[in-house]
Each structure stands twice: as C-alpha cells, then as structure tokens.
Write a protein that holds these residues in place. Structure first.
Motif, PDB file in Angstrom:
ATOM      1  N   PRO A  83       0.816  -1.222   0.000  1.00 11.94           N
ATOM      2  CA  PRO A  83       0.000   0.000   0.000  1.00 11.94           C
ATOM      3  C   PRO A  83       0.850   1.273   0.000  1.00 11.94           C
ATOM      4  N   CYS A  84       0.335   2.300  -0.666  1.00 11.96           N
ATOM      5  CA  CYS A  84       0.919   3.637  -0.577  1.00 11.96           C
ATOM      6  C   CYS A  84      -0.197   4.643  -0.822  1.00 11.96           C
ATOM      7  N   ASN A  85      -0.005   5.846  -0.337  1.00 12.27           N
ATOM      8  CA  ASN A  85      -1.011   6.883  -0.524  1.00 12.27           C
ATOM      9  C   ASN A  85      -0.303   8.212  -0.739  1.00 12.27           C
ATOM     10  N   THR A  86      -0.118   8.576  -1.999  1.00 15.90           N
ATOM     11  CA  THR A  86       0.539   9.821  -2.389  1.00 15.90           C
ATOM     12  C   THR A  86      -0.341  10.486  -3.450  1.00 15.90           C
ATOM     13  N   PRO A  87      -0.100  11.750  -3.758  1.00 16.44           N
ATOM     14  CA  PRO A  87      -0.945  12.406  -4.752  1.00 16.44           C
ATOM     15  C   PRO A  87      -1.008  11.698  -6.117  1.00 16.44           C
ATOM     16  N   TYR A  88       0.104  11.132  -6.559  1.00 16.91           N
ATOM     17  CA  TYR A  88       0.124  10.559  -7.908  1.00 16.91           C
ATOM     18  C   TYR A  88       0.444   9.071  -7.972  1.00 16.91           C
ATOM     19  N   MET A  89       0.432   8.392  -6.841  1.00 17.10           N
ATOM     20  CA  MET A  89       0.465   6.932  -6.825  1.00 17.10           C
ATOM     21  C   MET A  89      -0.237   6.451  -5.579  1.00 17.10           C
ATOM     22  N   LYS A  90      -1.215   5.607  -5.794  1.00 18.26           N
ATOM     23  CA  LYS A  90      -1.972   5.025  -4.684  1.00 18.26           C
ATOM     24  C   LYS A  90      -2.129   3.536  -4.945  1.00 18.26           C
ATOM     25  N   LYS A  91      -1.924   2.743  -3.904  1.00 18.92           N
ATOM     26  CA  LYS A  91      -2.127   1.296  -4.003  1.00 18.92           C
ATOM     27  C   LYS A  91      -2.873   0.811  -2.780  1.00 18.92           C
TER      28      LYS A  91
END
Length: 333
Positions: free
Chosen positions: A325-333
């Motif tokens: 998982p990741c949560n950034t403005p231009y990549m989310k998983k």
C-alpha cells in the motif's frame, strides 16, 4: 515561435506551482520553508524515512510521490535545477525520527554536487544517520561497467516505491538501503523524443529535432544520446528500445521484469498503449514475464514529445514491495 504557457512572472514559477500543488493535496502533504514538500504523517513516523531532491518542471515528479509508503520529504529546486545542500541537510534532520534516513539522489551533475555536499555536512550531525542511494539507469550515455556516468531518469519513482514499502514494514536503515540499491542495480531506462521541450522560465528550446527525426537516448533536459534517426513506427521503436534494455540487463528466458512506459509530457496515452502492446508481445516471445507495470506520466519534461521505457529485474521480495500500500498524490495502491 512565442512560448504559450499559462504562467505569471517566470521568476515565481517554482513558488507558485508548489503552492498550488500543496493546496490541491493538503490531505497528504504540506509545504514548508526551503521549498520542501513534507508528508503530513511524518511527525508520527516510527521508521526509516526517505528524503529526495530535484528540480521542478518535471511534474508529477518528484513531489507527487510524497506521502505514506513512498517519500517523506521532497526538496525542490528551481526549474530543472538542483536545490542547495543546506535545504537538503535541514530536510534530512527534520526527517530523522530515530531510525535513520534514506537519501535518494538522481545522477545529474547539479544533484550529485548537492548530494555530496549534503552528505559531507551531515558528518557533523551526531544524531543523524543517513545513507545515500543514487539512481543512474540511462543506458544511452554510458555502458553498464561505467554506471556512475549514467543519468538518472524515471527509475527514481519505482525506487521510491520499493524503498518506501520496505521502510513502512519496519526494516532497518541498512535493510532499506540494501533493497533500494539492489533494485537500482537491476534497472535500466532508455528514452526517445520526437520533439523537444521549452524551458518554461525562458522559452528557450531544450532540444530541436527535424520534422521526420526522432532521437533514442535523449536525456532529461534535451541532452543528446547519439541515437538521432528517421522517425519509426510504434512497433519499430518498441523493438529497438526493448532489445536495448534486455541486452543491458542481460535478461534471460524465464526471468520476471517490471516494465514502465513514462510519457514525457506531450505523448498521448493512445501512443503509449500501442507501444506497450508491442513490448508485451516481444517479451512473451522471449519467455520473459511482466509481473509489474505502469503506463502513464510519472516524470515529465514539460511538453517534450516522447517517452522513457524502463525495465527492472524483479524477484518476489521486490514485487511484494511494489504491490504494498501507498497513498501519495500521484500513486496510490
């Protein structure tokens, strides 16, 4: 021809774009002094943290990947220019939460100068542990045996993702650095351009190509790659580039890879998907499996027309980190 861009005073480009970026993503990031974009969850971090740097003008890179599971602080320079070392030292000190800091630097002259001066200054800081990893994967301007001369291209983005996931899982600084370095040592990028960009502050062209020309191997800022040739079709271009990456990495039948097609600003998704289709077919013919991919814009060069093709050798651990998982403005998983 006069440059046509929706800007105000060119002297305020970096300030205004960062202000707008932070306002548009205020649930994830905050803008602080020294043009630093900071993960809003940094204050609660009990893990290795990640700092990177680079010039503006390449959006969404690099600040678009600040957030949970990727970058903690992005230190932003002016358009296509590295930030100063003091800003990077301050960012690394801010990022240190007792577990150490991974500092990722792309191999460009200005960034390397800043990176080296930053590490030198950090030696005076008793309470900061920092390891630097350099991304240098452009196969066009140096052979693999001279990897230190290779330019850093889009490979920094998946490196952030994989290192960030290892950090999020509680790995030590040494372990996070090892994972990042192993991935960086097994990646390669080749870029192609059919039209150069303009510098948004000056209107000056970064590169000029003839009407029926393309250049395979062009660098991030219009640097030549020695591959200027007559314009080719999507399939022809895909085959030239995919074979170059396979040969550079010595990828063999049965291996698994990550494949990224990164549009550099003015190439449409239509074109990228047509190229990707051929890449998939070529790799399948060779018995090479794509286990991770991305098609889109991660690191642009204003309105440069073309794309960067990225490949990395993958294993189960690296694939696990890519899919974490990741949560950034231009990549989310």
């Amino acid at each position: 021809m006069k440059m046509k861009k929706f800007i105000n005073d060119p002297a305020n480009l970096t300030t205004e774009l960062l202000e707008g970026f932070a306002l548009a993503n205020q649930d994830l990031v905050r803008l602080e002094e020294d043009n630093t974009v900071v993960n809003k969850a940094l204050d609660q971090a009990d893990r290795v943290t990640i700092v990177t740097q680079g010039g503006s003008g390449h959006e969404p890179a690099i600040s678009g990947f600040v957030g949970e599971g990727m970058i903690d602080i992005s230190v932003v320079g002016d358009i296509f220019a590295a930030p100063g070392p003091q800003a990077c030292v301050n960012a690394i000190k801010k990022a240190e939460k007792g577990k150490g800091v991974l500092y990722i630097v792309l191999n460009h002259a200005g960034d390397m100068l800043t990176g080296n001066l930053t590490m030198k200054q950090l030696k005076k800081e008793k309470d900061v542990r920092c390891v630097k990893v350099v991304t240098q994967e452009d196969i066009a301007n140096a052979p693999r045996e001279n990897a230190d001369d290779r330019r850093g291209l889009v490979g920094c983005i998946p490196t952030y993702k994989i290192a960030g996931a290892a950090a999020a899982e509680g790995k030590s600084l040494e372990e996070v650095a090892e994972v990042a370095q192993r991935f960086a040592d097994n990646m390669a990028t080749l870029a192609v351009a059919v039209r150069g960009a303009t510098h948004p502050a000056t209107g000056s062209p970064l590169a000029e190509l003839g009407e029926d020309e393309m250049e395979i191997g062009m660098g991030q800022h219009g640097e030549g790659g020695g591959g200027r040739q007559t314009m080719k079709s999507a399939d022809e271009t895909a085959e030239i580039m995919i074979n170059g990456l396979i040969n550079d990495l010595s990828i063999k039948e049965g291996e698994k890879v990550m494949l990224i097609l990164n549009g550099t600003g003015a190439t449409t998704l239509m074109e990228l998907f047509i190229v990707y289709r051929k890449c998939e077919a070529l790799l399948k013919e060779k018995g090479i499996e794509i286990v991770a991919n991305h098609v889109g814009e991660l690191l642009t060069v204003q309105e440069q027309a073309g794309f960067q093709m990225f490949m990395a050798r993958m294993d189960d651990e690296l694939l696990h980190y890519w899919n974490a998982p990741c949560n950034t403005p231009y990549m989310k998983k």
